[in-house]
Write a protein that holds these residues in place. Sequence first.
Motif, PDB file in Angstrom:
ATOM      1  N   ARG A   1       0.754  -1.239  -0.073  1.00 46.72           N
ATOM      2  CA  ARG A   1       0.118  -0.105  -0.101  1.00 46.72           C
ATOM      3  C   ARG A   1       0.954   1.171  -0.282  1.00 46.72           C
TER       4      ARG A   1
ATOM      5  N   LEU B   1       2.297   1.779  -3.614  1.00 49.21           N
ATOM      6  CA  LEU B   1       1.205   2.321  -4.331  1.00 49.21           C
ATOM      7  C   LEU B   1       0.873   3.809  -4.178  1.00 49.21           C
TER       8      LEU B   1
ATOM      9  N   ALA C   1       1.367   7.018  -6.656  1.00 46.74           N
ATOM     10  CA  ALA C   1       0.258   7.973  -6.981  1.00 46.74           C
ATOM     11  C   ALA C   1       0.542   9.336  -6.730  1.00 46.74           C
TER      12      ALA C   1
ATOM     13  N   VAL D   1      -4.659   5.773  -7.234  1.00 48.37           N
ATOM     14  CA  VAL D   1      -4.131   4.639  -6.701  1.00 48.37           C
ATOM     15  C   VAL D   1      -4.956   3.401  -7.295  1.00 48.37           C
ATOM     16  N   ASP D   2      -4.430   2.756  -7.964  1.00 51.34           N
ATOM     17  CA  ASP D   2      -5.018   1.730  -8.873  1.00 51.34           C
ATOM     18  C   ASP D   2      -5.611   0.624  -8.433  1.00 51.34           C
ATOM     19  N   ARG D   3      -5.087   0.059  -7.170  1.00 47.05           N
ATOM     20  CA  ARG D   3      -5.762  -1.104  -6.375  1.00 47.05           C
ATOM     21  C   ARG D   3      -5.466  -1.019  -5.125  1.00 47.05           C
ATOM     22  N   GLY D   4      -6.022  -1.798  -4.260  1.00 44.92           N
ATOM     23  CA  GLY D   4      -5.752  -1.949  -2.801  1.00 44.92           C
ATOM     24  C   GLY D   4      -6.894  -0.912  -2.094  1.00 44.92           C
TER      25      GLY D   4
ATOM     26  N   GLU E   1      -6.806   1.871  -0.631  1.00 45.42           N
ATOM     27  CA  GLU E   1      -6.819   3.124  -1.168  1.00 45.42           C
ATOM     28  C   GLU E   1      -7.267   3.635  -2.543  1.00 45.42           C
ATOM     29  N   ARG E   2      -7.665   2.465  -3.358  1.00 44.19           N
ATOM     30  CA  ARG E   2      -8.056   2.846  -4.678  1.00 44.19           C
ATOM     31  C   ARG E   2      -8.908   3.916  -4.616  1.00 44.19           C
ATOM     32  N   SER E   3      -8.592   4.614  -5.762  1.00 45.01           N
ATOM     33  CA  SER E   3      -9.593   5.762  -5.856  1.00 45.01           C
ATOM     34  C   SER E   3      -9.599   6.259  -7.357  1.00 45.01           C
ATOM     35  N   LYS E   4     -10.702   7.276  -7.784  1.00 43.81           N
ATOM     36  CA  LYS E   4     -10.609   7.431  -9.072  1.00 43.81           C
ATOM     37  C   LYS E   4     -10.106   9.043  -9.286  1.00 43.81           C
TER      38      LYS E   4
END
Length: 368
Positions: free
Chosen positions: A228, A231, A235, A242-245, A247-250
Amino acid sequence: MTADGVRSRLGMSFLGICGMLLLYILFFSLEDQRPGHTPQPRPLSQGHPPQPHPPTVSFGGTLKPPTPDLPKPPPPPSEPPFIGDHYAQDDLEPLSNCSTGIWQRIMGTVFALEASLAALNSSASRRMCDDWATRGRGSACIRCAVVGNGGILRGSRRGQEIDQHHYVFRTNGAVIEGFEEDVGSRTSLYTFSTNTMRNSLVSYASVGYTGPPISEETRYVFLPDHDRDYLLLRAAVTHQPVDRGPERSKRPPTYFGEHVTAQKFKMYHPDFIRYLRNRFLRSSVLKTQYRDIYRPSTGAVMLLAALHTCDQVSAYGFMTPDYRKYSDHYYDNQFRPVGFFINHDLRLEMSLWQQLHQAGLIRLYMRP
C-alpha cells in the motif's frame, strides 16, 4: 669407575631415553594414520593453543606416559545471527541481455513495486536533510527536534524551543493547531505509513487531525509496511489515482497537497528498519509466536533515523518512566492510559531512550 666411564654410561642412558621418546611419538603418529582411524579432536582452551603434556622420566630412567588432558565442557551455544544483518544489494551485472526476460516484463505487472521507487529519481530523495546547504546558514551542526505525540507534552510550553531547531520531525496523528505553545508549529519531516496515517484520520479526526502537515518545508517519509505504501507513493508523485488496494481511488490523492512534487517524498529502506529492529530494539517478542508482526513503532523509527542523520537530537513527547502520570497523547480530550500491544515493545523503546539520554547522545524531554 673412571670419569670417562661415567660419561660413557650417562651418554648411553641419554641415547636410550631419546630412542624411547622417538618410538613413543612414532607409535602415536602411526596410530592416527592407520586406515579407518579418525583422530579424536582435542579441546582448545580459550585464546591459547593446546599445550601437550610432555612424557616424564623417573629418576630410575623409566619412561612414564604423559598425563592425559581432561576433557573440557563444550562452549555454550552462541547468539544466533541477527536476522537481516546481511543486507541484499542488487549490484551484479545481468548474465544476459534478454529483452523479453522476467525482469523486463515485471514492470508492467502488479508486482512492479520498484516502479514506485523509480519515481524518486532526484538527489533530494536520497537525503533526509536535502536542503541543508541553504538551511544551515553556516552552522557547523545539524540540530533536530523529534516530536512524538505523548501526553507529557501537554502543558509543557516547549513549542518555541522546538521550532528553533533546524529540522522538526513529526509522525502519525500530529495535531498542531491549538497546541502550538506546547509542540511548536513547524514540520520539516513527517514519518508515517499508509496504514498509520489512515488510522490517524479515523481515530483523531475529533481532536483536529485532518492529514499530514502541509508546508513549503515539509518532506514526507514513508515507512514501508505493505505494498500500500508503494502504491500511494507512486500515485502521489505522479498525481494519478491509486489503481488498487484499500486506497483505490478515481482521483489522485490529495493528502500532501494538490501541487506536491517528487522532491518532497522519501522512503525508508526496509533494510534500515530491520537494522533498527536487530541492533537497537531486539525484543523478546521475536522469540514468540508473534515475531512476524513485531517491529519498532513509527515514532521509534523516526527518532533513530534522526539519530543517524543529525548532529544534535532533542526528543520530545516520548515515553518516560513516569508515563502513568500522562495521557496517551497530548491532544486527548480526556485521560487515556498508554496502550501496549504485541506488535511494538514500548517499554524496550523507553529503556533505549533513557540509555541514549544518559549517554549524552540525545536530549530527552522529561518532567522534573
